[in-house]
Design a protein around this motif. Structure first.
Motif, short mmCIF file in Angstrom:
data_model
loop_
_atom_site.label_atom_id
_atom_site.label_comp_id
_atom_site.label_asym_id
_atom_site.label_seq_id
_atom_site.Cartn_x
_atom_site.Cartn_y
_atom_site.Cartn_z
N PHE A 4 -0.16 12.34 -29.46
CA PHE A 4 -0.28 10.89 -29.59
C PHE A 4 -1.76 10.58 -29.68
O PHE A 4 -2.54 10.95 -28.80
N TYR A 30 1.26 11.53 -33.72
CA TYR A 30 1.77 10.17 -33.80
C TYR A 30 0.55 9.25 -33.84
O TYR A 30 -0.30 9.28 -32.93
N ASP A 32 -0.11 5.16 -34.68
CA ASP A 32 0.66 3.93 -34.90
C ASP A 32 0.46 3.32 -36.28
O ASP A 32 1.39 2.76 -36.84
N ASP A 35 3.08 4.37 -38.53
CA ASP A 35 4.45 4.12 -38.08
C ASP A 35 4.88 2.71 -38.45
O ASP A 35 4.41 1.74 -37.87
N SER A 38 5.95 0.32 -35.56
CA SER A 38 4.92 -0.31 -34.72
C SER A 38 4.31 -1.53 -35.42
O SER A 38 3.70 -2.37 -34.75
N VAL A 47 7.69 0.66 -28.02
CA VAL A 47 7.42 1.66 -29.05
C VAL A 47 6.35 2.64 -28.56
O VAL A 47 6.51 3.86 -28.67
N ARG A 50 7.76 4.86 -25.64
CA ARG A 50 8.69 5.87 -26.17
C ARG A 50 7.95 6.99 -26.90
O ARG A 50 8.24 8.17 -26.71
N ASN A 51 6.98 6.63 -27.70
CA ASN A 51 6.26 7.64 -28.46
C ASN A 51 5.38 8.51 -27.58
O ASN A 51 5.23 9.70 -27.85
N GLU A 54 7.67 11.03 -26.13
CA GLU A 54 8.08 12.05 -27.09
C GLU A 54 6.95 13.02 -27.45
O GLU A 54 7.19 14.02 -28.11
N CYS A 55 5.74 12.71 -27.05
CA CYS A 55 4.59 13.58 -27.32
C CYS A 55 4.29 14.41 -26.07
O CYS A 55 4.69 14.06 -24.97
#
Length: 161
Positions: A4, A30, A32, A35, A38, A47, A50-51, A54-55
């Motif tokens: 991220f 990731y 933004d 994305d 976002s 958002v 969550r990201n 996930e990273c």
């Protein structure tokens, strides 16, 4: 194991350059600005959270402009709560807050290469993972592995090789 990339929008050019270098090294990221969700949601906090979840790593681009940002400290805090591997990439002569001393501070292309090497080492040794539904004992091991990642990368940056 995506990374991220956290940044203040005024530092977008640096974030994009770092993103490019990481993707060239075959590291998922990731960012933004890349994305669409976002850009179109009212729940940007959801958002982002969550990201980060996930990273496995967070790389914060920091400059003298970061001090006026609410988002970069929020993102670092979110990553801290879940024991993500955290690094900063300092652009320019900014004086960084002392709390960032806990994690490796990158400031050159060589430092970014050291990060890439440390990331790859974690992948090959399977020390870094998503934390969605793992036991407390595994979370403890993950935290120890994160601390080891931070310490080893800080030492390599200090040595310069």
């Amino acid at each position: 194991m995506p990374v991220f990339i956290s940044y203040r929008h005024m530092d977008r050019a640096h974030a994009i350059a770092i993103n490019t270098r990481l993707t060239q090294a075959k590291i998922r990221t990731y960012l933004d600005v890349l994305d669409p969700e976002s850009q179109t949601t009212d729940d940007i906090t959801g958002v982002i959270t969550r990201n980060i979840t996930e990273c496995t790593h967070l790389l914060a681009v920091v400059s003298e402009k970061t001090a006026q940002s609410w988002w970069v400290p929020f993102e670092i805090g979110e990553a801290t709560i879940s024991n993500r591997r955290i690094c900063t990439f300092k652009t320019g002569p900014a004086q960084l807050p002392i709390y960032l001393d806990k994690w490796p501070k990158l400031s050159t292309a060589s430092d970014l290469d050291f990060f890439i090497d440390a990331y790859r080492d974690e992948v090959s040794n399977k020390r870094s993972m998503a934390l969605d539904s793992i036991s407390e004992s595994v979370k403890g091991a993950y935290k120890r592995d994160a601390e080891m990642f931070h310490e080893q990368l800080k030492n390599r940056i200090r040595r310069g090789f």
